[in-house]
Design a protein around this motif. Structure first.
Motif, PDB file in Angstrom:
ATOM      1  N   THR A  99       0.832  -1.203   0.000  1.00 57.87           N
ATOM      2  CA  THR A  99       0.000   0.000   0.000  1.00 57.87           C
ATOM      3  C   THR A  99       0.864   1.249   0.000  1.00 57.87           C
ATOM      4  O   THR A  99       0.578   2.197  -0.727  1.00 57.87           O
ATOM      5  CB  THR A  99      -0.938   0.014   1.213  1.00 57.87           C
ATOM      6  OG1 THR A  99      -1.629  -1.219   1.246  1.00 57.87           O
ATOM      7  CG2 THR A  99      -1.940   1.138   1.121  1.00 57.87           C
TER       8      THR A  99
ATOM      9  N   GLN B 177       1.544   3.473  -3.842  1.00 57.45           N
ATOM     10  CA  GLN B 177       0.563   4.547  -3.749  1.00 57.45           C
ATOM     11  C   GLN B 177       1.183   5.815  -3.170  1.00 57.45           C
ATOM     12  O   GLN B 177       1.074   6.888  -3.752  1.00 57.45           O
ATOM     13  CB  GLN B 177      -0.611   4.061  -2.886  1.00 57.45           C
ATOM     14  CG  GLN B 177      -1.688   5.079  -2.627  1.00 57.45           C
ATOM     15  CD  GLN B 177      -2.488   5.367  -3.867  1.00 57.45           C
ATOM     16  OE1 GLN B 177      -2.335   4.719  -4.888  1.00 57.45           O
ATOM     17  NE2 GLN B 177      -3.344   6.372  -3.796  1.00 57.45           N
TER      18      GLN B 177
ATOM     19  N   SER C 262      -3.124   6.866   5.777  1.00 61.41           N
ATOM     20  CA  SER C 262      -3.416   6.632   4.366  1.00 61.41           C
ATOM     21  C   SER C 262      -4.551   7.515   3.889  1.00 61.41           C
ATOM     22  O   SER C 262      -4.518   8.015   2.764  1.00 61.41           O
ATOM     23  CB  SER C 262      -3.830   5.192   4.130  1.00 61.41           C
ATOM     24  OG  SER C 262      -2.815   4.351   4.502  1.00 61.41           O
TER      25      SER C 262
ATOM     26  N   SER D 200      -9.208   4.334  -1.153  1.00 65.35           N
ATOM     27  CA  SER D 200      -8.641   4.437   0.187  1.00 65.35           C
ATOM     28  C   SER D 200      -9.566   5.213   1.104  1.00 65.35           C
ATOM     29  O   SER D 200      -9.805   4.810   2.236  1.00 65.35           O
ATOM     30  CB  SER D 200      -7.304   5.176   0.156  1.00 65.35           C
ATOM     31  OG  SER D 200      -6.352   4.430  -0.487  1.00 65.35           O
TER      32      SER D 200
ATOM     33  N   GLU E   8      -8.833  -2.705  -0.749  1.00 64.34           N
ATOM     34  CA  GLU E   8      -7.419  -2.627  -0.376  1.00 64.34           C
ATOM     35  C   GLU E   8      -6.530  -3.392  -1.360  1.00 64.34           C
ATOM     36  O   GLU E   8      -5.475  -2.905  -1.759  1.00 64.34           O
ATOM     37  CB  GLU E   8      -7.249  -3.148   1.048  1.00 64.34           C
ATOM     38  CG  GLU E   8      -5.842  -3.563   1.441  1.00 64.34           C
ATOM     39  CD  GLU E   8      -4.894  -2.394   1.584  1.00 64.34           C
ATOM     40  OE1 GLU E   8      -5.366  -1.250   1.577  1.00 64.34           O
ATOM     41  OE2 GLU E   8      -3.682  -2.634   1.690  1.00 64.34           O
TER      42      GLU E   8
ATOM     43  N   ILE F 299      -6.179  -1.270  -4.255  1.00 67.86           N
ATOM     44  CA  ILE F 299      -5.286  -0.148  -3.996  1.00 67.86           C
ATOM     45  C   ILE F 299      -3.847  -0.596  -4.231  1.00 67.86           C
ATOM     46  O   ILE F 299      -3.026   0.125  -4.780  1.00 67.86           O
ATOM     47  CB  ILE F 299      -5.468   0.352  -2.551  1.00 67.86           C
ATOM     48  CG1 ILE F 299      -6.861   0.944  -2.368  1.00 67.86           C
ATOM     49  CG2 ILE F 299      -4.408   1.378  -2.178  1.00 67.86           C
ATOM     50  CD1 ILE F 299      -7.250   1.172  -0.929  1.00 67.86           C
ATOM     51  N   ALA F 300      -3.569  -1.849  -3.845  1.00 71.79           N
ATOM     52  CA  ALA F 300      -2.207  -2.343  -3.986  1.00 71.79           C
ATOM     53  C   ALA F 300      -1.834  -2.560  -5.456  1.00 71.79           C
ATOM     54  O   ALA F 300      -0.677  -2.399  -5.821  1.00 71.79           O
ATOM     55  CB  ALA F 300      -2.047  -3.645  -3.203  1.00 71.79           C
TER      56      ALA F 300
END
Ligand code: HEM
Ligand SMILES: [Cu+2]
Lengths: 256, 604, 55
Positions: free
Chosen positions: B101, B105, B191, B229, B289, B292-293
């Protein structure tokens, strides 16, 4: 390829280096769609950093709105758990279905608190509008004192007081419930009553911090735009907490 | 275009406006407590590198224990089942949160995003710095959980209650998991802040001409991930709060009545909750999530494949749409992690359909990657190779997704190594390959040097072989029934023992492969250190790239005019078989002859 | 599609558990799921819509 660096004209041009074109020394910091250069000179079509006195404000406001969107999800998550927990039960040893949920009686003072919070939103909106009142902005720009701060600060202070009053009212409600021996751990419904009111109160404490910052900024900050940002963001945050509270309160009052 | 590489080097890592004071400010202030997005991006990368190193060592320990359980660790003694579970937990938490993450990001997001949109800085530099420090604090808190009484938590990165809610459930479930909760809560806050920052930066600070349609796909990926996020971490925060209440305030949001933990029936109190609630809230976060990765890697892959094959990215507009679509659909599918958790069958079916639907935009991405390089004559740089590897791993890992997405099949596979294989290929390995691709590609901007290409190729080949050799066989052991989160495969005296014993040869192979994979990373570390020490200076735009971060006057300096953007990224003019890059910032009026671009439709 | 997938929950414990859930609770889960999804979608879409205003 030159190995040394000689600053050229645009490098020395400070206004292009930093984008805090706050308008203080240049154009009046009011939200005109044109920069005064006549036809086609629209601030929105300029490069970023040059889009007039409201650019920084818009940026902060947008950041705040994204944060509030996240906050909304936080409360929605809790509310959705509320809906599930309200109906969840279990089978006891005799195979009877037991739902332990007993609605928590809402202390009547919460109605008063709600009214106070709504009123505080009104005072905050008055403070916020004051910040952008054009004649005052122009007056300050001409160097005739700081009417903006002078006229807005009392409303911010009023909001602060009303906010503290609301929190005191919440504390009273918690006390009343405690006297009826309703605590956080008593019942599934009281879990939610306290969880919701506590988390909302924490948010209001943050809001009070924001209001104090705004109040301090009204006196300490020399840049009008910084003051506008402080009050504007504090106001939007405060309004949102008011709206969140209304929904959460209705949930507790009518949907238990 | 005149270049000034020395200027770029001097101002590296500091607020460029403080360059003039450089003599007076201390290096700590410049590099550590800075609000400069590039310095912060570097800090994120260091944090991720530290985490990935620890996480890798932990994973090797797990493999060692699985295959040679009787081995005693030096300084530790025999590995108890709870030790194994602690390894799993810290490994997963480190890798998912603090590596996959933060690095793509926030790390590369900070380093590259502002310059890619032609901005000098992030919208809120101070908040940016604060969010880094919050995340760094989260890491410290997580690692400290190992040293408290009871040790690290043992409930995995998903922390399912009731085990995570009941301190008596295991050694690490006391203080250990409290620290875990604190760490993840901090991480969520950090985050969220950094995502807000990125979103506002992209919405409000793009330079002139940088319309939505001309944004590089990396930027689209970053803002989609940021959006996810904000939505997902808020829900996680609420879930963590409820878990905290269950642990310390005698509530029972997740605790069912008549719950037997470690042989004792928990007092029947007002326990009216359901662990299913945690699963819903957690996976509402958990599935976004994982996207997001991976989203930044997807965006980067598109851009790199286009850049090195000297082609437009195939179906650019559609790729923007699929990025957003993956984001939106990603919110809808969390139930696929709960098929065997007692989910209502109707809900199971709905989640199954939405999950399979998400394979459509994912497949569209794969098609675009393949079409972009199809019959081109790419230059096989290391960055390009790693992007190819990303595509390969994404396809391989993606194929098992729709299998798991069917409740019937997942019934059997859910708790097996098949799932481990799925997500390590598609998320862990693809994500890491994306990161390596980014590192090789952007290193000239990071350190003004280029990483050694020969070592890079060795690193790539080793990593690809190692990744497949490690994770492909896990499908087989999973199908054979090897459970996940399971400390012991040997000396179980029943039929299950026989079954597990039969997977041991394969498992030994997996362990060897894992060591090979980890060993290969030493090549990368060597390359990194050698290059930083005495690597060759890079030219300003070594890959002949078209996106703004390579703009000669923007990269490391605050000086000069903001650029103006005239076209979409990866545009090329083809003249007698030669592809000439048309960077986004070159004024068409300055081009020698009217080039035959394939349509510039950059207005939105 | 519906019928086959719906019988997926072959594990009797899970199936029984799900089947024993009272209608009201099933309803509540549905409300909760739709609430989460609806709000998240609303926020996502409004961000997209707001974004479009900034060219
Ligand atoms: C083709 C698209 C995909 C489909 C249909 C799919 C489907 C699934 C399903 C059904 C599961 C649950 C398996 C189980 O626990 O029994 C799963 C697990 C998982 N997937 Fe995927 N997936 C896809 C893509 C991805 C991507 C792109 C990522 C990450 C980048 C990812 C990461 C994961 C992770 C981390 C888990 C396991 C989480 C855990 O239990 O710890 N998947 N996937
Ligand atoms: Cu998932």
């Amino acid at each position: 390829m030159p190995a040394t660096y000689t600053p050229s004209k645009p490098d020395l041009d400070k206004s292009r280096l930093h984008d805090n074109d706050n308008g203080a020394g240049r154009r009046p910091p009011t939200d005109k769609r044109t920069g005064g250069g006549g036809e086609g000179d629209n601030w929105q079509s300029r490069p970023q950093g040059q889009r007039g006195p409201r650019e920084r404000l818009g940026r902060y406001r947008m950041g705040l709105f994204f944060a509030l969107a996240g906050d909304l999800m936080f409360f929605i998550a809790i509310v959705s758990v509320f809906f599930v927990a309200r109906t969840t039960g279990h089978f006891d040893a005799y195979n009877r279905y037991i739902n332990e949920w007993l609605p928590t009686a809402i202390p009547p003072v919460l109605w008063l608190n709600t009214a106070v919070l709504l009123l505080s939103s009104v005072t905050m909106e008055l403070a916020r509008r004051r910040m952008f009142h054009e004649p005052d902005v122009m007056e300050e720009w001409f160097g005739l004192g700081r009417p903006i701060s002078r006229r807005s600060a009392p409303w911010v202070a009023a909001t602060l007081c009303l906010g503290l009053l609301f929190l005191a009212g919440q504390a009273l409600a918690w006390k009343q419930l405690a006297m009826q021996r309703v605590f956080f751990a008593s019942n599934p419904s009281s879990h939610f009553f306290y969880l919701i009111t506590y988390t909302h109160a924490i948010h209001l404490f943050l809001g009070i911090g924001g209001l104090m910052l705004a109040l301090w900024g009204l006196y300490a900050s020399r840049q009008l735009e910084t003051r506008q940002i402080l009050v504007d963001c504090a106001a939007w945050y405060w309004h949102s907490m008011g709206v969140f509270w209304v929904f959460l309160f209705l949930l507790l009052a009518y949907f238990q | 275009m005149s270049q000034s590489p020395y200027l770029r080097r001097e101002s590296a890592g500091t607020l460029a406006s403080s360059v003039r004071l450089a003599g007076r400010t201390s290096p700590i202030r410049c590099h550590l407590f800075t609000t400069d997005h590039r310095a912060i991006g570097r800090l994120y990368l260091w944090l991720a590198l530290l985490s990935v190193a620890i996480g890798t060592i932990l994973s090797l320990l797990m493999r060692l224990h699985l295959t040679w359980p009787e081995r005693v660790l030096p300084f530790h003694g025999p590995v108890l089942p709870e030790d194994y579970l602690a390894l799993v937990t810290i490994h997963g938490t480190l890798m998912l949160f603090f590596v996959l993450t933060t690095a793509p990001q926030s790390g590369f997001g900070n380093l590259i995003l502002p310059s890619q949109i032609g901005a000098r800085r992030m919208a809120f530099p101070l908040i940016n710095a604060v969010s880094f420090w919050v995340i760094a604090a989260a890491l410290v808190v997580l690692l400290s959980s190992t040293f408290v009484p009871g040790g690290s938590p043992i409930s995995g990165w998903t922390a399912y209650p009731p085990l995570s809610a009941v301190p008596s459930a295991g050694p690490g479930q006391g203080t250990g998991i409290d620290l875990w909760l604190a760490s993840i809560a901090l991480f969520a806050i950090g985050s969220t802040m950094s995502s807000i920052n990125q979103l506002v930066t992209v919405v409000r600070m793009r330079c002139e001409g940088m319309t939505w349609g001309r944004l590089p796909l990396t930027v689209w990926a970053w803002i989609t991930a940021s959006m996810l996020s904000i939505l997902a971490f808020s829900v996680l925060l609420a879930a963590l709060l409820l878990l905290f209440c269950d642990r310390h305030l005698a509530t029972s949001f997740y605790l069912p009545v008549g719950d037997v933990v470690n042989g004792t029936l928990r007092a029947a109190g007002s326990h009216n909750g359901s662990p299913l609630l945690w699963l819903h809230l957690f996976w509402f976060f958990g599935h976004p999530e994982v996207y997001i990765a991976i989203l930044p890697g997807m965006g980067l892959t598109s851009m790199i494949l286009g850049n090195f094959s000297r082609r437009r990215v195939f179906a650019y507009r559609t790729m923007i749409t699929t990025t957003l679509l993956i984001g939106f659909l990603g919110i809808l599918v969390w139930g696929h992690h709960m098929f065997v958790a007692g989910l209502n069958p109707f809900a199971g079916t709905a989640f199954s359909i939405s999950t399979i639907a998400i394979a459509i935009p994912a497949a569209a991405k794969v098609l675009s990657w393949l079409a972009t390089i199809w019959r081109s004559r790419p230059s096989y740089t290391t960055a390009f190779l790693f992007s190819l590897g990303f595509v390969s791993l994404f396809i391989t890992g993606g194929l098992s997704g729709p299998i798991l997405a069917q409740p019937i099949l997942d019934q059997y596979l859910h708790n097996t190594f098949f799932v481990v294989a799925h997500f390590h290929l598609i998320m862990a390995m693809a994500g890491i390959f994306g990161l390596f691709s980014a590192t090789y590609y952007w290193f000239p901007l990071l350190a003004n040097r280029t990483l050694h290409e020969g070592l890079g190729r060795i690193h790539f080949v080793g990593s690809l072989l190692g990744a497949y050799a490690t994770f492909l066989p896990m499908h087989l052991t999973g199908l054979a029934g090897e459970p996940r989160h399971y400390a012991q495969l040997t000396s179980i005296p029943n039929a299950a023992g026989d079954l597990l014993a039969r997977t041991l040869p394969l498992n030994r192979g997996i362990t060897w492969a894992a060591f090979f994979l980890a060993g290969t990373q030493l090549v990368f570390l060597a390359n990194l250190l050698l290059t930083l020490w005495r690597g060759p200076r890079s030219s300003p735009n070594p890959w002949d790239a078209t996106t703004l971060e390579w703009h000669p006057n923007l990269s490391e300096s605050d000086f000069g005019l903001l650029p103006v953007v005239y076209r979409e990224p990866s545009q090329y003019a083809y003249q007698n078989g030669e592809a000439r890059a048309l960077p986004q910032w070159i004024d068409p009026a300055l081009l020698p002859s009217a080039p035959s671009t394939s349509g510039d439709r950059g207005v939105s | 599609m519906l019928s086959t997938s719906s019988y997926a929950q072959g594990c009797t414990q899970c199936r029984d558990n799900a089947a024993a859930t009272p209608i009201a609770t099933q309803h509540a889960y549905r409300t909760a799921i739709l609430l989460l999804v609806g709000v998240a979608f609303g926020i996502g879409s409004s961000v997209v819509l707001v974004g479009r205003r900034f060219r």
